[in-house]
Design an enzyme around this catalytic site. Structure first.
Site, PDB file in Angstrom:
ATOM      1  N   HIS A  20       0.871  -1.186   0.000  1.00  0.00           N
ATOM      2  CA  HIS A  20       0.000   0.000   0.000  1.00  0.00           C
ATOM      3  C   HIS A  20       0.904   1.230   0.000  1.00  0.00           C
ATOM      4  CE1 HIS A  20      -2.727   2.975   1.854  1.00  0.00           C
ATOM      5  NE2 HIS A  20      -3.720   2.195   1.483  1.00  0.00           N
TER       6      HIS A  20
ATOM      7  N   ASP B 103       2.957  -4.621   8.154  1.00  0.00           N
ATOM      8  CA  ASP B 103       1.776  -3.787   7.971  1.00  0.00           C
ATOM      9  C   ASP B 103       0.569  -4.710   8.133  1.00  0.00           C
ATOM     10  OD1 ASP B 103      -0.444  -2.501   7.025  1.00  0.00           O
ATOM     11  OD2 ASP B 103       0.487  -1.738   5.193  1.00  0.00           O
TER      12      ASP B 103
ATOM     13  N   GLN C 149      -4.667  -5.026   7.146  1.00  0.00           N
ATOM     14  CA  GLN C 149      -5.741  -5.904   6.661  1.00  0.00           C
ATOM     15  C   GLN C 149      -5.801  -7.227   7.396  1.00  0.00           C
ATOM     16  OE1 GLN C 149      -8.073  -4.880   4.851  1.00  0.00           O
ATOM     17  NE2 GLN C 149      -7.215  -3.040   3.912  1.00  0.00           N
TER      18      GLN C 149
ATOM     19  N   LYS D  75     -10.395  -0.321  10.817  1.00  0.00           N
ATOM     20  CA  LYS D  75     -10.620  -1.501   9.965  1.00  0.00           C
ATOM     21  C   LYS D  75     -11.002  -2.713  10.804  1.00  0.00           C
ATOM     22  CE  LYS D  75      -7.227   0.002   6.506  1.00  0.00           C
ATOM     23  NZ  LYS D  75      -8.065   0.516   5.430  1.00  0.00           N
TER      24      LYS D  75
ATOM     25  N   CYS E  58      -4.676   2.396  -3.623  1.00  0.00           N
ATOM     26  CA  CYS E  58      -3.356   2.838  -3.124  1.00  0.00           C
ATOM     27  C   CYS E  58      -2.268   1.806  -3.437  1.00  0.00           C
ATOM     28  CB  CYS E  58      -3.401   3.144  -1.634  1.00  0.00           C
ATOM     29  SG  CYS E  58      -4.546   4.446  -1.219  1.00  0.00           S
TER      30      CYS E  58
HETATM   31  N1  C6P Z   1      -6.345   0.576   2.950  1.00  0.00           N
HETATM   32  C1  C6P Z   1      -8.280   0.223   1.558  1.00  0.00           C
HETATM   33  O1  C6P Z   1      -9.406   0.525   1.132  1.00  0.00           O
HETATM   34  P1  C6P Z   1      -4.885   3.943   7.165  1.00  0.00           P
HETATM   35  O2  C6P Z   1      -5.416   4.804   6.043  1.00  0.00           O
HETATM   36  O3  C6P Z   1      -3.681   4.546   7.825  1.00  0.00           O
HETATM   37  O4  C6P Z   1      -5.942   3.526   8.133  1.00  0.00           O
HETATM   38  O5  C6P Z   1      -4.428   2.560   6.494  1.00  0.00           O
HETATM   39  C2  C6P Z   1      -3.490   2.585   5.437  1.00  0.00           C
HETATM   40  C3  C6P Z   1      -3.284   1.199   4.912  1.00  0.00           C
HETATM   41  C4  C6P Z   1      -2.035   0.618   5.053  1.00  0.00           C
HETATM   42  N2  C6P Z   1      -1.798  -0.639   4.643  1.00  0.00           N
HETATM   43  C5  C6P Z   1      -2.750  -1.386   4.079  1.00  0.00           C
HETATM   44  C6  C6P Z   1      -2.441  -2.793   3.658  1.00  0.00           C
HETATM   45  C7  C6P Z   1      -4.026  -0.851   3.884  1.00  0.00           C
HETATM   46  O6  C6P Z   1      -4.971  -1.595   3.314  1.00  0.00           O
HETATM   47  C8  C6P Z   1      -4.301   0.475   4.288  1.00  0.00           C
HETATM   48  C9  C6P Z   1      -5.637   1.110   4.030  1.00  0.00           C
HETATM   49  C10 C6P Z   1      -7.656   1.096   2.613  1.00  0.00           C
HETATM   50  O7  C6P Z   1      -7.671  -0.750   1.147  1.00  0.00           O
HETATM   51  C11 C6P Z   1      -7.636   2.533   2.179  1.00  0.00           C
HETATM   52  S1  C6P Z   1      -6.669   2.767   0.717  1.00  0.00           S
END
Ligand code: C6P
Length: 415
Positions: free
Chosen positions: A132, A209, A212, A235, A373
């Site tokens: 991401h 990370d 998910q 999430k 992203c």
């Molecule tokens: N993915 C998706 O719709 P934040 O925005 O900080 O809460 O999370 C960022 C992020 C980092 N790593 C991974 C693997 C992610 O999936 C995400 C957030 C969302 O898939 C928004 S693009």
């Protein structure tokens, strides 16, 4: 706690769970809402909403500084949430848990504080091609600041990491391996413990990370053997604006503070300051107190269901979605066919993902359409965007069937 912890095996239990989520019970564009955008953010159960209301109605005060009853209560609840996170991750101690705004901020903290202190010209930051942007851009910036360079573990045609080249990539110059546990675009589950062990073998620090995975799988940071792990509360049933950085105690001790300000100091003079130990030295300023309390409530809720049950449920729905969509004319599902996380990305040979996702919205079906992203990997696959369905424990097989019906209907509509 959920009063009567359900398993997800029966429809009755699933209905009881769904009753905890007020937002699910509405019509969108004249149709019952089918919410399949959980990888972007999940819905919030009443227990979490009520924890926020209770905090603001009874205990609202700043933490760690007031010598009055409300402040003491707020501090106790805030620190209890930290202990809940430590238990949830099997961290060795709550001092290894830093509250942040989310995954993005957690990774930026490591890239700036740890990276600023330990990366130098000639060093290598090893990432994967399926990161991401939140686990790519901060490292690009760190590389620019420090003179380190970036290297990537490739993704193969099935959407898995190609680990055949790992020995040539993971050389002694690698100072950090940072990778996503579950790809938010392809649904691939990466072998976190194996990757961290390989990093450790060359003396590299590892960062997982877990954006998910944290709400879907049992995570044990000691078993994974990571140095850092990041995730976002929103999430996994908690409010937006709260997240976690886990850091192993010894590495947090060596890492200098990140932002400066109140709460992270021991003593301040006009010329210089001394700092508290972790986690305080990474938590400058007033934190998101309600968010942390909401995260604590979310963790209790998730644990009352049980992560093995959640994982099995989400992955079964994703598998059913994969097979259902793959069987439709014109559709191609991306990523590995088996052993995937609870999400499915797909494209249509002639319908643009944005048009398809908007068509679904007209039927009450919330999907995500876009580059998720993951622009570099999209580009590598010759795509600019995809549609994505992502599942959580309150989704049902009937909703998967409804999605497949709507996607078939789209074929007729756009023909
Ligand atoms: N993915 C998706 O719709 P934040 O925005 O900080 O809460 O999370 C960022 C992020 C980092 N790593 C991974 C693997 C992610 O999936 C995400 C957030 C969302 O898939 C928004 S693009």
């Amino acid at each position: 706690m959920h009063p009567n912890p359900p398993t997800l095996h029966s429809a009755a239990n699933l209905e009881a769970l769904r009753a905890d989520f007020p937002v699910l019970h509405q019509k969108v564009n004249g149709h019952p809402l089918v919410y399949l955008d959980n990888a972007a953010t999940t819905q919030k159960p009443r227990a979490v909403i009520e924890s926020l209301v209770h905090y603001y109605e009874h205990d609202n005060a700043n933490v760690h500084r007031g010598i009055h009853t409300l402040s003491n209560r707020a501090t106790l609840s805030f620190e209890a949430a930290r202990e809940s996170v430590a238990g949830y991750l099997n961290a060795a101690s709550p001092e290894e848990i830093i509250f942040t705004r989310g995954t993005t901020e957690s990774i930026n903290l490591v890239a700036q504080a740890w990276g600023g202190a330990f990366l130098k010209p000639g060093d290598v930051i090893l990432l994967t091609e399926m990161e991401h942007h939140s686990n790519l851009v901060p490292w690009q910036q760190a590389a620019q600041r420090t003179g380190a360079t970036l290297r990537f573990i490739p993704v193969d045609s099935e959407g898995l990491l190609d680990l055949s080249q790992i020995d040539t990539l993971l050389t002694p110059e690698v100072k950090l391996l940072s990778f996503t546990h579950i790809s938010n675009f392809l649904g691939t589950i990466n072998p976190a413990a194996e990757l961290c062990a390989r990093a450790r073998a060359v003396g590299a620090v590892s960062l997982v990370d877990a954006a998910q995975s944290a709400g879907h799988l049992t995570l044990d940071v000691q078993a994974i053997g990571c140095d850092f792990l990041a995730f976002s509360g929103h999430k996994m049933c908690a409010p937006t604006g709260i997240g976690i950085l886990f850091g192993r105690a010894s590495i947090l001790e060596q890492t200098p503070p990140w932002q400066g300000g109140g709460e992270m100091i021991l003593s301040v003079r006009y010329e210089s300051s001394t700092y508290k130990p972790a986690p305080s030295k990474f938590e400058a300023g007033t934190p998101n107190i309600a968010g942390a309390i909401g995260l604590g409530a979310a963790l209790h809720y998730i644990q009352s269901i049980g992560r093995p049950a959640i994982q099995a449920h989400d992955e079964a729905l994703a598998q059913a979605a994969f097979e259902g969509i793959a069987a439709l004319p014109g559709y191609q599902v991306l990523g590995p066919r088996h052993s995937r996380g609870g999400l499915v990305s797909f494209v249509h040979e002639s319908i643009h993902p944005h048009d398809l996702t908007s068509f679904c919205d007209q039927k009450g079906l919330a999907l995500r359409g876009g580059h998720h992203c993951n622009q570099p990997l999209m580009r590598k696959l010759g795509l600019s965007s995809s549609s994505r369905a992502s599942f959580y424990f309150y989704n049902t097989t009937a909703e998967v069937d409804r999605m497949v019906d709507i996607l078939l209907e789209a074929n007729r509509f756009f023909a």
